[in-house]
Design an enzyme around this catalytic site. Sequence first.
Site, mmCIF file in Angstrom:
data_model
loop_
_atom_site.group_PDB
_atom_site.id
_atom_site.type_symbol
_atom_site.label_atom_id
_atom_site.label_comp_id
_atom_site.label_asym_id
_atom_site.label_seq_id
_atom_site.Cartn_x
_atom_site.Cartn_y
_atom_site.Cartn_z
ATOM 1 N N SER A 85 0.835 -1.191 0.000
ATOM 2 C CA SER A 85 0.000 0.000 0.000
ATOM 3 C C SER A 85 0.881 1.257 0.000
ATOM 4 O O SER A 85 1.665 1.442 -0.919
ATOM 5 C CB SER A 85 -0.973 -0.054 1.179
ATOM 6 N N ASP A 173 -1.791 14.206 13.051
ATOM 7 C CA ASP A 173 -1.959 15.534 12.453
ATOM 8 C C ASP A 173 -1.141 15.664 11.169
ATOM 9 O O ASP A 173 -1.626 16.182 10.154
ATOM 10 C CB ASP A 173 -1.548 16.626 13.441
ATOM 11 N N HIS A 232 -7.399 -6.156 0.515
ATOM 12 C CA HIS A 232 -6.265 -5.233 0.492
ATOM 13 C C HIS A 232 -5.197 -5.608 1.513
ATOM 14 O O HIS A 232 -4.010 -5.412 1.271
ATOM 15 C CB HIS A 232 -6.764 -3.809 0.743
#
Length: 252
Positions: A85, A173, A232
Site C-alpha cells: 500500500s 496531524d 487489500h
Amino acid sequence: MLNMIHFGTPTDTPPLLIAHGLYGSARNWGVIAKRLSDERQVISVDMRNHGQSPWSDTHDYPALAADLAEVIAAIGGQADVVGHSMGGKAAMTLALHHGALVRKLVVADIAPVAYGHSQIQYIEAMRAVDLSQVERRSDAEAQLAAHGVEKALQSFFTQSLDLPAKRWRLNLDGLAAEMPRIMGFPEGGTPWRGQSLFLSGAASDYVLPGHRDTIRALFPQARFAKIPGAGHWLHAEKPREFEAATRAFLNA
C-alpha cells in the site's frame, strides 16, 4: 534514520527490506519477516510518522523513498524490497529514483496511480478515542468500534497505541495534512527495468486491469499475481500464501 527491526543474519543474498502501509508498523510484519529470514536477512522498518521512527511535517513519496534509500545504503547498498500500500508506493518511487539500490521489487496491492478515496476517516476515529479512559487495548478497540471502525482494523490500529504513555505512535496531524500526497503518486523518475511482482488480493479493487498499462510503462518487467480470498490486507489475511508467493519470486 528509520527505526529498523532485524530478522536473521546477513547472507550472500541481498537483504530483504519491508515497507509497511499507512497506519502500520514494522511489528505488523513480524511473522512473515521471521519466516523469510530463514534464507536471508530481513529488515522491517517503521516508516516516518509511524511506530518508533521520527515524525516529520513532510510525508510524500520522494521523502519516503529517500528514507528507504538511506536504510539500504546502511545495510549494504542493495536490497530486495517488499512494500504494501503506502509502502508499495514508497518502494516504487525508490526504484524509479534510486534504481541501483533495488534488486527485486514486490509491490503488494497498490498501483502507481492517484486514488480517489481518502483514509482520513480512520485518523478521525483514532483522534476521537479518549485515551484517558484506555487501560488496555480492548478499551480503545471498543471506542473505535463505536466510531464505525470494523473489527479487523480495530486490532490493527491499536498495535500503534503506546498504552503506558496514552498516546498514538502515529503522527495523526501530520498524516492528515499530507493525505492528498499519500493518496497520490508523484510524476517523474526513470522506468525501472528490474524484476517486479505486483501481488494483489483477488477480492481487492486497488489494482485494476486498467492500471496495468501504467504499471508496465514504469516497470516494463512487471509480473502480476493474485492471492485468492484476500482483500487489500493480503499479508494479514493470507500470510502463508503471501510468504510463499514472495519467496518464489525472490528466489526465481
